[in-house]
Design an enzyme around this catalytic site. Structure first.
Site, PDB file in Angstrom:
ATOM      1  N   ARG A  42       0.836  -1.206   0.000  1.00 27.62           N
ATOM      2  CA  ARG A  42       0.000   0.000   0.000  1.00 27.62           C
ATOM      3  C   ARG A  42       0.871   1.258   0.000  1.00 27.62           C
ATOM      4  O   ARG A  42       0.489   2.295  -0.522  1.00 27.62           O
ATOM      5  CB  ARG A  42      -0.963  -0.010   1.192  1.00 27.62           C
ATOM      6  CG  ARG A  42      -1.699   1.306   1.406  1.00 27.62           C
ATOM      7  CD  ARG A  42      -3.061   1.163   2.092  1.00 27.62           C
ATOM      8  NE  ARG A  42      -3.064   0.267   3.234  1.00 27.62           N
ATOM      9  CZ  ARG A  42      -2.548   0.555   4.447  1.00 27.62           C
ATOM     10  NH1 ARG A  42      -1.977   1.723   4.678  1.00 27.62           N
ATOM     11  NH2 ARG A  42      -2.602  -0.327   5.416  1.00 27.62           N
ATOM     12  N   TYR A  68     -11.529  19.561 -15.139  1.00 23.45           N
ATOM     13  CA  TYR A  68     -12.096  18.232 -15.417  1.00 23.45           C
ATOM     14  C   TYR A  68     -13.359  18.017 -14.577  1.00 23.45           C
ATOM     15  O   TYR A  68     -13.410  18.428 -13.416  1.00 23.45           O
ATOM     16  CB  TYR A  68     -11.028  17.184 -15.100  1.00 23.45           C
ATOM     17  CG  TYR A  68     -11.497  15.774 -15.264  1.00 23.45           C
ATOM     18  CD1 TYR A  68     -11.699  15.243 -16.526  1.00 23.45           C
ATOM     19  CD2 TYR A  68     -11.756  14.984 -14.149  1.00 23.45           C
ATOM     20  CE1 TYR A  68     -12.139  13.945 -16.678  1.00 23.45           C
ATOM     21  CE2 TYR A  68     -12.196  13.680 -14.291  1.00 23.45           C
ATOM     22  CZ  TYR A  68     -12.389  13.164 -15.561  1.00 23.45           C
ATOM     23  OH  TYR A  68     -12.831  11.885 -15.705  1.00 23.45           O
ATOM     24  N   ASP A  98      -2.889  20.586 -13.351  1.00 24.21           N
ATOM     25  CA  ASP A  98      -3.230  19.317 -13.999  1.00 24.21           C
ATOM     26  C   ASP A  98      -2.654  19.367 -15.415  1.00 24.21           C
ATOM     27  O   ASP A  98      -3.121  20.126 -16.262  1.00 24.21           O
ATOM     28  CB  ASP A  98      -4.758  19.147 -14.012  1.00 24.21           C
ATOM     29  CG  ASP A  98      -5.206  17.811 -14.612  1.00 24.21           C
ATOM     30  OD1 ASP A  98      -4.458  17.244 -15.433  1.00 24.21           O
ATOM     31  OD2 ASP A  98      -6.320  17.350 -14.287  1.00 24.21           O
ATOM     32  N   LYS A 153      -4.484   8.637 -19.383  1.00 22.47           N
ATOM     33  CA  LYS A 153      -4.644   9.268 -20.700  1.00 22.47           C
ATOM     34  C   LYS A 153      -3.336   9.181 -21.496  1.00 22.47           C
ATOM     35  O   LYS A 153      -2.923   8.107 -21.876  1.00 22.47           O
ATOM     36  CB  LYS A 153      -5.117  10.715 -20.508  1.00 22.47           C
ATOM     37  CG  LYS A 153      -6.271  10.873 -19.522  1.00 22.47           C
ATOM     38  CD  LYS A 153      -7.573  10.244 -19.991  1.00 22.47           C
ATOM     39  CE  LYS A 153      -8.656  10.231 -18.915  1.00 22.47           C
ATOM     40  NZ  LYS A 153      -8.902  11.482 -18.241  1.00 22.47           N
TER      41      LYS A 153
HETATM   42  C1  LIG Z   1      -9.383  11.877 -17.012  1.00 19.91           C
HETATM   43  C2  LIG Z   1      -8.899  13.097 -16.350  1.00 19.91           C
HETATM   44  C3  LIG Z   1      -8.786  13.176 -14.946  1.00 19.91           C
HETATM   45  C4  LIG Z   1      -9.219  12.032 -14.040  1.00 19.91           C
HETATM   46  O1  LIG Z   1      -8.405  10.926 -14.209  1.00 19.91           O
HETATM   47  P1  LIG Z   1      -8.872   9.393 -13.961  1.00 19.91           P
HETATM   48  O2  LIG Z   1      -7.641   8.626 -14.208  1.00 19.91           O
HETATM   49  O3  LIG Z   1      -9.991   9.112 -14.913  1.00 19.91           O
HETATM   50  O4  LIG Z   1      -9.346   9.332 -12.538  1.00 19.91           O
HETATM   51  C5  LIG Z   1      -8.290  14.336 -14.395  1.00 19.91           C
HETATM   52  N1  LIG Z   1      -7.934  15.384 -15.161  1.00 19.91           N
HETATM   53  C6  LIG Z   1      -8.042  15.357 -16.506  1.00 19.91           C
HETATM   54  C7  LIG Z   1      -7.639  16.541 -17.297  1.00 19.91           C
HETATM   55  C8  LIG Z   1      -8.524  14.222 -17.142  1.00 19.91           C
HETATM   56  O5  LIG Z   1      -8.639  14.208 -18.481  1.00 19.91           O
END
Ligand SMILES: *Cc1c(COP(=O)(O)O)cnc(C)c1O
Length: 396
Positions: A62, A115, A187, A212
């Site tokens: 963990r 997001y 982000d 992504k």
């Molecule tokens: C998809 C996404 C998230 C969230 O990520 P997950 O892996 O789906 O939890 C956060 N920020 C952006 C810009 C995203 O495209």
């Protein structure tokens, strides 16, 4: 050939080798998946040294894991952070940052176009714990500066944004935020460290949904945070206690995906630019949103802070949602799906992807037209993608 190592290897090279040098891989060229929950020690003194951080090693899955650690270090080298922590998903990473650094009475300033999941944390969860959140119009820099000036503990930014690909100036806003002692979080999911380095532009923390572009193959969920050591210590502690840890199998897939990050992003940057230019001239299209286009509202900011404009674009069809419904199923080389950043092209309307929880009226009020399509460019030959788009547009 000059065999001296360069001081700072290129991001493309770091994506391949970063985090893997000097790691015990049992002689394997690839980092194995270490599926062990715990790690054992020959005696208590050795165990205690690892437990107290005096020597390197792992105790319990963990907290840390050898495969997961390679992924974290690879991202850390690419982003130029002091330390890095991974999570089971991007949302777990964002939750970890916000809940470890905030407490009742603190104030967050952010943007309306973050997001969807992040936005729900801001509107539904942080206020429940006594944290005040102010969301500004996304690229209104003056409004953001004014709100930061009224008191701010975390300035939370995302650029480019979802789904209208807006750009905010990381350097300018980080400078203002630091004047009031705020922590700047960015982000960087849409840009990736190949195109944008938020820490170099003044941010304190950078995060990714590794699901992504970093992974790039839509086969593993993950999140990762990088930045200064003292902030990352807090975030790591939250992760190990709340337990949203990245699985070693997922870490392996993300490491493998990242080997081609440089190649994929170079192709996706180039293809997205060509597609944006093609769509911009088409008579069935109202508007194209892509930071590489000179008529993009903040093209100059994008030029100053990005090395490439990314693989995400959106465009507005004439004919609204009716046209979108007819158009999307005609596309051959596309997944109609909720993810993005994959080797396959992915498309969808905000009504089923980024803004599924809003009504049509709310989306319109947020400046998200019903005729909009979010298009994540894959690594297919761009001429196939363009003729695919052209054929589908002809059907309208
Ligand atoms: C998809 C996404 C998230 C969230 O990520 P997950 O892996 O789906 O939890 C956060 N920020 C952006 C810009 C995203 O495209």
């Amino acid at each position: 050939m000059n065999t001296r190592h360069r001081e700072r290897p290129s991001p493309k090279t770091l994506a391949v080798w970063g985090g893997e040098e000097g790691v015990d891989k049992l002689g394997a060229t690839q980092m194995p998946v270490v599926n062990s929950v715990s790690f054992d020690y020959p005696d208590l003194d050795t165990w205690l040294d690892v437990a107290t951080g005096k020597s390197a090693g792992h105790i319990y899955g963990r907290n840390t894991n050898p495969t997961v650690e390679v992924f974290e270090e690879k991202v850390n080298l690419l982003e130029g952070g002091e330390n890095s922590v991974s999570f089971s998903t991007g949302m777990a990473a964002i939750t970890g940052i916000l809940f470890s650094l905030l407490e009742p009475g603190k104030r967050v300033v952010s943007i309306k176009d973050s997001y969807g999941g992040t936005n729900v944390l801001f509107t539904d969860y942080l206020p429940k714990y006594g944290v005040q959140v102010h969301l500004c119009d996304t690229d209104n820099h003056k409004a953001i500066e004014s709100q930061v000036g009224q008191g701010c503990d975390i300035l939370y930014l995302e650029t480019p944004t979802n789904p209208t690909v807006k750009i905010v100036d990381i350097k300018r806003l980080s400078a203002i935020a630091h004047e009031v002692g705020a922590v700047v979080v960015v982000d960087n999911t849409f840009a990736t460290p190949i195109n944008q380095k938020p820490l170099q532009l003044g941010a304190d923390i950078v995060l990714h949904s590794a699901t992504k572009f970093l992974g790039g193959h839509a086969d593993a969920l993950g999140g990762v945070v990088s930045g200064s050591k003292h902030l990352l210590n807090e975030i790591f502690r939250f992760k190990e206690i709340t337990g949203a840890s990245l699985h070693p199998e997922s870490a392996y897939l993300l490491i493998r995906g990242m080997k081609t990050l440089g190649l994929r992003i170079a192709q996706q940057n180039a293809s997205a630019m060509q597609i944006a230019q093609y769509l911009q001239g088409h008579d069935k299209i109202d508007e194209v949103f892509y930071p590489g286009l000179t008529n993009h509202r903040n093209h100059d900011v994008a030029v100053s802070q990005m090395q490439g404009f990314g693989g995400m674009l959106s465009f507005k069809l004439k004919g609204g949602y009716g046209a979108v419904k007819k158009f999307l199923p005609q596309l051959r080389y596309v997944n109609l799906a909720a993810n993005l950043g994959s080797v396959e092209t992915v498309a969808g309307p905000p009504a089923t992807t980024s803004h599924v929880e809003c009504s049509p009226e709310e989306r319109e009020a947020m400046g998200i037209p019903e005729g909009l399509i979010r298009y994540s460019v894959g690594i297919e030959d761009v001429s196939d993608l363009i003729s695919d788009l052209g054929n589908a547009l002809q059907e309208l």
